[in-house]
Design an enzyme around this catalytic site. Structure first.
Site, mmCIF file in Angstrom:
data_model
loop_
_atom_site.group_PDB
_atom_site.id
_atom_site.type_symbol
_atom_site.label_atom_id
_atom_site.label_comp_id
_atom_site.label_asym_id
_atom_site.label_seq_id
_atom_site.Cartn_x
_atom_site.Cartn_y
_atom_site.Cartn_z
ATOM 1 N N LYS A 40 158.237 -63.945 20.366
ATOM 2 C CA LYS A 40 157.690 -63.639 18.944
ATOM 3 C C LYS A 40 156.482 -62.565 18.818
ATOM 4 C CE LYS A 40 154.187 -67.456 19.296
ATOM 5 N NZ LYS A 40 153.673 -68.796 18.441
ATOM 6 N N ARG A 138 149.985 -79.692 12.705
ATOM 7 C CA ARG A 138 150.305 -78.339 12.344
ATOM 8 C C ARG A 138 151.803 -78.299 11.767
ATOM 9 N NH1 ARG A 138 149.822 -73.390 16.442
ATOM 10 N NH2 ARG A 138 151.878 -74.207 16.922
ATOM 11 N N TYR A 269 127.692 -47.378 14.153
ATOM 12 C CA TYR A 269 127.136 -47.969 12.899
ATOM 13 C C TYR A 269 125.979 -48.734 12.810
ATOM 14 C CZ TYR A 269 131.318 -46.018 10.808
ATOM 15 O OH TYR A 269 132.608 -44.947 10.089
ATOM 16 N N MET A 317 136.985 -48.363 13.530
ATOM 17 C CA MET A 317 138.343 -48.717 13.243
ATOM 18 C C MET A 317 139.378 -47.785 14.397
ATOM 19 S SD MET A 317 140.883 -48.005 9.801
ATOM 20 C CE MET A 317 139.891 -49.204 8.828
#
Length: 390
Positions: A40, A138, A269, A317
């Site tokens: 998956k 779950r 930053y 990013m």
């Protein structure tokens, strides 16, 4: 110069299919039941079609995915092996998956009735695996809903709309024994659910409970099938235990800018990092959009010019900065962000520790804009080239 840098590439992930084959063989040798390989999330970021072919060649007999879309992608790529899909909406259109011969995990009466309805429409009996909740809280039917699910499954099986091929559950903490829920308690709950299934008139051929960690450490959980995921990709799933698994992915980039800055300069930053002395800074064009976790800012490191260099300041990013201290670097120098650790580069497990997460998130987070290149696994690589997938 490598091919990706010659083309002006910024980063590349290489996937060692031979390592994945080796890991499959290690797991199969430790299991007392056939292996279902979990592919998956694009095979945990490694690429689903090549990994699927590799694990099947190496001894896995089943494939596991979360969604029907993933299962159908396997079928479209030519995979004919048994596939189990298990995460569905109660009103999903199951018809394409049923027609493609995909086995379906079922956790509730509503899901079961929808599968039966879709099977009736296409005139093909669906193959289902009933999931019981043994403590993870779950997916799966809890003990109050399990008997009703069994009764409905018996009725629909008698009507010829489906066959209950399996009963299964999911372990919560097999790799960390001190954490709840205990494996032994889940095994007892699973055994109780199996007895109820037999009492209801069902005789599933496949009982499965074990994940990667349990495959390597809990033989009583192996039953008729073991489901292995993270271990396929070379991450040791049991805390403190080494079983010879080989990490399969390496993420490399390069320095696209190098500059010297004085002591006391803020970096990235918000200036959460300041240079201690005069430093060489290297800009590396990978960031949190590529899977480098922002939480690893000022914690992580990458290998550049033969040494680990700390991540200086906040990961952005698309980029991060490494502090080389007084060492030198050149434009284009290779940066090993993540890999097996053979050359001193950080591993997925180390990045996970820095980011307070698990290696699964690190590997699946390596974004789609990072091209993959496949090593080894001649058959898988050849077929992918024919399908123009690499």
């Amino acid at each position: 110069m490598t091919s990706w840098t010659a083309r002006g590439g910024l980063a590349e992930a290489t996937v060692d299919l031979d390592a994945i084959a080796h890991n499959t063989e290690v797991l199969a040798a430790r299991a007392t039941a056939p292996v279902l390989a979990v592919v998956k999330a694009d095979a945990f970021g490694h690429g689903m079609p090549p990994v699927a072919r590799t694990v099947l060649d190496a001894g896995a007999t089943w494939l596991g995915v979360a969604t029907n879309a993933e299962a159908l992608r396997l079928r479209e790529s030519g995979v004919t092996a048994p596939v189990l899909s298990w995460l569905h909406a109660h009103d999903e259109d199951f018809e394409p998956a049923i027609l493609a011969g995909v086995d379906l995990g079922v956790s509730s009466a509503a899901h079961l009735e929808r599968v039966a309805e879709c099977a009736t429409r296409v005139g093909v009996r669906a193959s289902v695996h009933l999931k019981v909740d043994t403590g993870l809280r779950r997916g799966g039917a809890d003990h109050t809903a399990w008997r009703a699910l069994l009764d409905r499954a018996v009725r629909q099986q008698r009507r010829g709309r489906l066959v209950v091929r399996g009963v299964w559950s999911h372990l919560g903490a097999a790799g960390v024994p001190a954490v709840s829920p205990p494996v032994a308690a889940q095994v007892r709950a699973f055994e109780s659910a199996l007895r109820e299934a037999r009492d209801a008139g069902l005789d599933p051929e496949l009982r499965h409970l074990a994940n990667s960690a349990a495959t390597l450490s809990e033989p009583t959980t192996h039953y008729d099938l073991v489901r292995v995921g993270i271990a396929l990709y070379g991450v040791e799933p049991v805390a403190g235990r080494v079983t010879g698994l080989r990490p399969a992915m390496t993420l490399r980039s390069r320095a696209v800018l190098v500059k010297k800055v004085p002591a006391g300069e803020g970096v990235s930053y918000e200036h959460r990092y300041r240079t201690v002395g005069e430093s060489t800074l290297a800009l590396v064009p990978v960031g949190f959009a590529d899977g480098v976790p922002r939480l690893a800012s000022n914690r992580g490191a990458a290998l550049l010019a033969g040494r680990r260099r700390p991540v200086a300041g906040l990961v952005a990013m698309d980029q991060l900065v490494l502090d080389l201290g007084r060492d030198e670097a050149n434009l284009g120098d290779e940066v090993l962000v993540l890999g097996p650790g053979d050359d001193g580069e950080p591993t997925a497990a180390e990045w996970a520790a820095w980011a307070e997460t698990n290696p699964h998130e690190i590997l699946t987070g390596i974004g789609a804009r990072i091209p993959r290149r496949y090593l080894g696994g001649a058959r898988a690589s050849r077929e992918l080239e024919e399908l123009s997938l690499v």
